[in-house]
Design a protein around this motif. Structure first.
Motif, mmCIF file in Angstrom:
data_model
loop_
_atom_site.group_PDB
_atom_site.id
_atom_site.type_symbol
_atom_site.label_atom_id
_atom_site.label_comp_id
_atom_site.label_asym_id
_atom_site.label_seq_id
_atom_site.Cartn_x
_atom_site.Cartn_y
_atom_site.Cartn_z
ATOM 1 N N ASP A 242 -0.482 12.689 12.460
ATOM 2 C CA ASP A 242 -1.392 12.267 11.394
ATOM 3 C C ASP A 242 -0.818 11.128 10.548
ATOM 4 N N PHE A 243 0.399 10.711 10.831
ATOM 5 C CA PHE A 243 1.066 9.675 10.048
ATOM 6 C C PHE A 243 1.463 8.525 10.964
ATOM 7 N N THR A 244 1.090 7.305 10.574
ATOM 8 C CA THR A 244 1.405 6.138 11.393
ATOM 9 C C THR A 244 2.811 5.625 11.101
ATOM 10 N N ALA A 245 3.319 4.822 12.016
ATOM 11 C CA ALA A 245 4.622 4.180 11.797
ATOM 12 C C ALA A 245 4.537 3.248 10.592
ATOM 13 N N TYR A 246 3.392 2.589 10.398
ATOM 14 C CA TYR A 246 3.212 1.723 9.227
ATOM 15 C C TYR A 246 3.360 2.528 7.936
ATOM 16 N N PHE A 247 2.797 3.724 7.932
ATOM 17 C CA PHE A 247 2.892 4.569 6.735
ATOM 18 C C PHE A 247 4.359 4.803 6.372
ATOM 19 N N ILE A 248 5.166 5.176 7.349
ATOM 20 C CA ILE A 248 6.589 5.448 7.098
ATOM 21 C C ILE A 248 7.287 4.190 6.597
ATOM 22 N N ARG A 249 7.057 3.061 7.249
ATOM 23 C CA ARG A 249 7.708 1.809 6.848
ATOM 24 C C ARG A 249 7.263 1.370 5.455
ATOM 25 N N ASN A 250 5.973 1.493 5.169
ATOM 26 C CA ASN A 250 5.468 1.112 3.847
ATOM 27 C C ASN A 250 6.067 1.980 2.752
ATOM 28 N N CYS A 251 6.161 3.268 2.996
ATOM 29 C CA CYS A 251 6.749 4.169 1.998
ATOM 30 C C CYS A 251 8.216 3.843 1.765
ATOM 31 N N ALA A 252 8.951 3.564 2.837
ATOM 32 C CA ALA A 252 10.360 3.190 2.692
ATOM 33 C C ALA A 252 10.481 1.914 1.860
ATOM 34 N N PHE A 253 9.588 0.973 2.086
ATOM 35 C CA PHE A 253 9.576 -0.270 1.312
ATOM 36 C C PHE A 253 9.277 0.010 -0.160
ATOM 37 N N LEU A 254 8.252 0.822 -0.428
ATOM 38 C CA LEU A 254 7.869 1.122 -1.811
ATOM 39 C C LEU A 254 8.960 1.859 -2.575
ATOM 40 N N PHE A 255 9.752 2.655 -1.865
ATOM 41 C CA PHE A 255 10.824 3.391 -2.543
ATOM 42 C C PHE A 255 11.853 2.453 -3.162
ATOM 43 N N ASN A 256 11.929 1.224 -2.683
ATOM 44 C CA ASN A 256 12.831 0.245 -3.294
ATOM 45 C C ASN A 256 12.409 -0.107 -4.717
ATOM 46 N N PHE A 257 11.161 0.174 -5.063
ATOM 47 C CA PHE A 257 10.611 -0.234 -6.357
ATOM 48 C C PHE A 257 10.241 0.940 -7.253
ATOM 49 N N ILE A 258 10.326 2.145 -6.758
ATOM 50 C CA ILE A 258 9.748 3.289 -7.457
ATOM 51 C C ILE A 258 10.381 3.544 -8.828
ATOM 52 N N ASP A 259 11.638 3.199 -9.004
ATOM 53 C CA ASP A 259 12.289 3.441 -10.290
ATOM 54 C C ASP A 259 12.285 2.226 -11.216
ATOM 55 N N ASN A 260 11.627 1.129 -10.807
ATOM 56 C CA ASN A 260 11.548 -0.062 -11.655
ATOM 57 C C ASN A 260 10.748 0.236 -12.919
ATOM 58 N N LYS A 261 11.107 -0.436 -13.965
ATOM 59 C CA LYS A 261 10.357 -0.312 -15.214
ATOM 60 C C LYS A 261 9.012 -1.024 -15.042
ATOM 61 N N PRO A 262 7.948 -0.485 -15.638
ATOM 62 C CA PRO A 262 6.645 -1.157 -15.561
ATOM 63 C C PRO A 262 6.716 -2.558 -16.164
ATOM 64 N N GLU A 263 5.938 -3.443 -15.580
ATOM 65 C CA GLU A 263 5.864 -4.808 -16.105
ATOM 66 C C GLU A 263 5.155 -4.815 -17.454
ATOM 67 N N LYS A 264 5.128 -5.977 -18.071
ATOM 68 C CA LYS A 264 4.459 -6.131 -19.369
ATOM 69 C C LYS A 264 2.985 -5.775 -19.231
ATOM 70 N N ILE A 265 2.413 -5.313 -20.303
ATOM 71 C CA ILE A 265 0.990 -4.960 -20.330
ATOM 72 C C ILE A 265 0.143 -6.173 -19.940
ATOM 73 N N SER A 266 0.521 -7.374 -20.379
ATOM 74 C CA SER A 266 -0.275 -8.568 -20.067
ATOM 75 C C SER A 266 -0.339 -8.814 -18.557
ATOM 76 N N ASP A 267 0.747 -8.520 -17.831
ATOM 77 C CA ASP A 267 0.736 -8.663 -16.367
ATOM 78 C C ASP A 267 -0.250 -7.686 -15.743
#
Length: 186
Positions: free
Chosen positions: A109-134
């Motif tokens: 039920d899970f594609t290879a793209y799903f796994i790769r995309n999630c691994a990519f997103l994990f690089n950013f998951i702990d980043n602070k949110p950008e400015k409200i204006s962005d």
């Protein structure tokens, strides 16, 4: 590839999943063997998830393993063609007695793209949110472009960090299963 990892990643990126726990307490399932004798076993599911609208026990399996289990243990595992899902009727019954649901998550039920995309997103998951204006600028872009556009259109205006944060904050939705983030021109 494990059957648990894709499900765990789905939980991380599903806004309806409030909490999840691995290896919850064992549950007792009851079933009849082919000889008619009533049997009981204790099983430990892979996850307990708490969603907005339900609490469920999740068993993660590879499809090949499930095919074998359906053939060798039909009293415990079945494939429901109408639902296009594998089920464990004894586990469903045991979960229902506790006011829970029971599902089997299957690796197919899970594609290879799903796994790769999630691994990519994990690089950013702990980043602070950008400015409200962005974030407001992204909202304006979405409204002015009719809610459907390609990632490369966004990248002409916004930094990768702003775009990824908008995805992680739920402001932008992305097709994790069918579009590879690191190939935005498609």
């Amino acid at each position: 590839r494990s059957a648990e990892l894709p499900f765990l990643l789905r939980c991380e990126f599903d806004p309806n999943v409030l909490e999840y726990y691995d290896q919850p307490e064992p549950i007792k399932i009851k079933y009849r063997k082919a000889d008619g004798k009533l049997r009981a076993d204790w099983i430990t599911n892979d996850f307990l998830i708490i969603k907005n609208n339900e609490i469920a026990l999740i068993e993660c399996k590879k499809e090949e393993e499930l095919k074998t289990l359906c053939a060798n243990k039909p009293e415990k595992y079945i494939y429901d063609a109408e639902l296009d899902r594998y089920l464990s009727p004894p586990a469903i019954d045991a979960a229902k007695e506790m006011g829970l649901n029971h599902y089997i998550s299957v690796d197919k039920d899970f594609t290879a793209y799903f796994i790769r995309n999630c691994a990519f997103l994990f690089n950013f998951i702990d980043n602070k949110p950008e400015k409200i204006s962005d974030q407001e600028a992204i909202k304006s872009f979405i409204v002015s472009h009719g809610n459907r556009f390609k990632l490369d259109e966004l990248k002409k205006i916004f930094s990768q960090k702003i775009i990824i944060q908008a995805i992680l904050n739920g402001m932008l939705s992305a097709d994790l299963d069918n579009q590879l983030f690191i190939n935005p021109e498609h």
